[in-house]
Write a protein that holds these residues in place. Structure first.
Motif, PDB file in Angstrom:
ATOM      1  N   GLY A   1       0.939  -1.304  -0.104  1.00 22.35           N
ATOM      2  CA  GLY A   1      -0.145  -0.075   0.127  1.00 22.35           C
ATOM      3  C   GLY A   1       0.857   1.276   0.101  1.00 22.35           C
ATOM      4  N   ASP A   2       2.352   1.170  -0.234  1.00 20.80           N
ATOM      5  CA  ASP A   2       2.856   2.462  -0.298  1.00 20.80           C
ATOM      6  C   ASP A   2       3.179   3.021  -1.588  1.00 20.80           C
ATOM      7  N   GLY A   3       2.434   2.638  -2.589  1.00 19.79           N
ATOM      8  CA  GLY A   3       2.554   3.296  -4.121  1.00 19.79           C
ATOM      9  C   GLY A   3       2.031   4.493  -4.354  1.00 19.79           C
ATOM     10  N   ARG A   4       2.046   4.939  -5.337  1.00 20.64           N
ATOM     11  CA  ARG A   4       1.234   6.283  -5.793  1.00 20.64           C
ATOM     12  C   ARG A   4       0.572   5.736  -7.043  1.00 20.64           C
ATOM     13  N   THR A   5      -0.366   6.794  -7.579  1.00 19.58           N
ATOM     14  CA  THR A   5      -1.171   6.575  -8.687  1.00 19.58           C
ATOM     15  C   THR A   5      -0.059   6.100  -9.922  1.00 19.58           C
ATOM     16  N   ILE A   6      -0.375   4.970 -10.534  1.00 17.62           N
ATOM     17  CA  ILE A   6       0.372   4.656 -11.856  1.00 17.62           C
ATOM     18  C   ILE A   6       0.455   5.847 -12.886  1.00 17.62           C
ATOM     19  N   THR A   7       1.694   6.211 -13.098  1.00 16.26           N
ATOM     20  CA  THR A   7       1.887   7.318 -14.037  1.00 16.26           C
ATOM     21  C   THR A   7       2.805   6.765 -15.025  1.00 16.26           C
TER      22      THR A   7
END
Length: 128
Positions: free
Chosen positions: A19-25
């Motif tokens: 759960g430590d990721g960001r929006t996939i860009t």
């Protein structure tokens, strides 16, 4: 299997905690849905023979700062259906598709009636 932390659903891989990721860009384009993985990963999905089409956009997340090269493959019941050319950081997402007709990229095999599929990534090697 994921080379760095868990596979993340609908976010980048981030660091090693779940759960430590960001929006996939990818190349500045945000993606609300997707799987965040490390360059070395193997994700397996049970299809139960009920899938006739697989579509996706694949790429290197902008979190890498433009670093990284990878290839993406889709394997159904042990048969490689799709393998992309080397994809690089800052490159736009690459669409992949495998249908009951003709998959894009490398083969003419389909996911129709497959019981399982694996999506793998591998570190790409630049070609000179």
């Amino acid at each position: 299997m994921n080379g760095w932390g868990p596979v993340e659903r609908d976010s980048s891989v981030g660091e090693q905690a779940a759960g430590d990721g960001r929006t996939i860009t990818i190349a500045g384009a945000s993606h609300a849905k997707g799987l965040g993985t490390n360059a070395l990963s193997d994700i397996q999905l049970y299809l139960g023979g009920n899938c006739s089409r697989l579509t996706a956009e694949v790429g290197v997340d902008d979190e890498t700062g433009g670093a990284g090269t990878v290839t993406f493959s889709v394997i159904a019941d042990g048969r490689t259906l799709v393998t992309t050319p080397t994809v690089r950081g800052r490159q736009a997402a690459v669409p992949i598709e495998s249908t009951s007709a003709v998959p894009r990229w490398s083969t003419s095999r389909s996911v129709t009636a497959a019981t399982a599929t694996a999506m793998t990534t591998a570190t790409g090697r630049p070609r000179h």
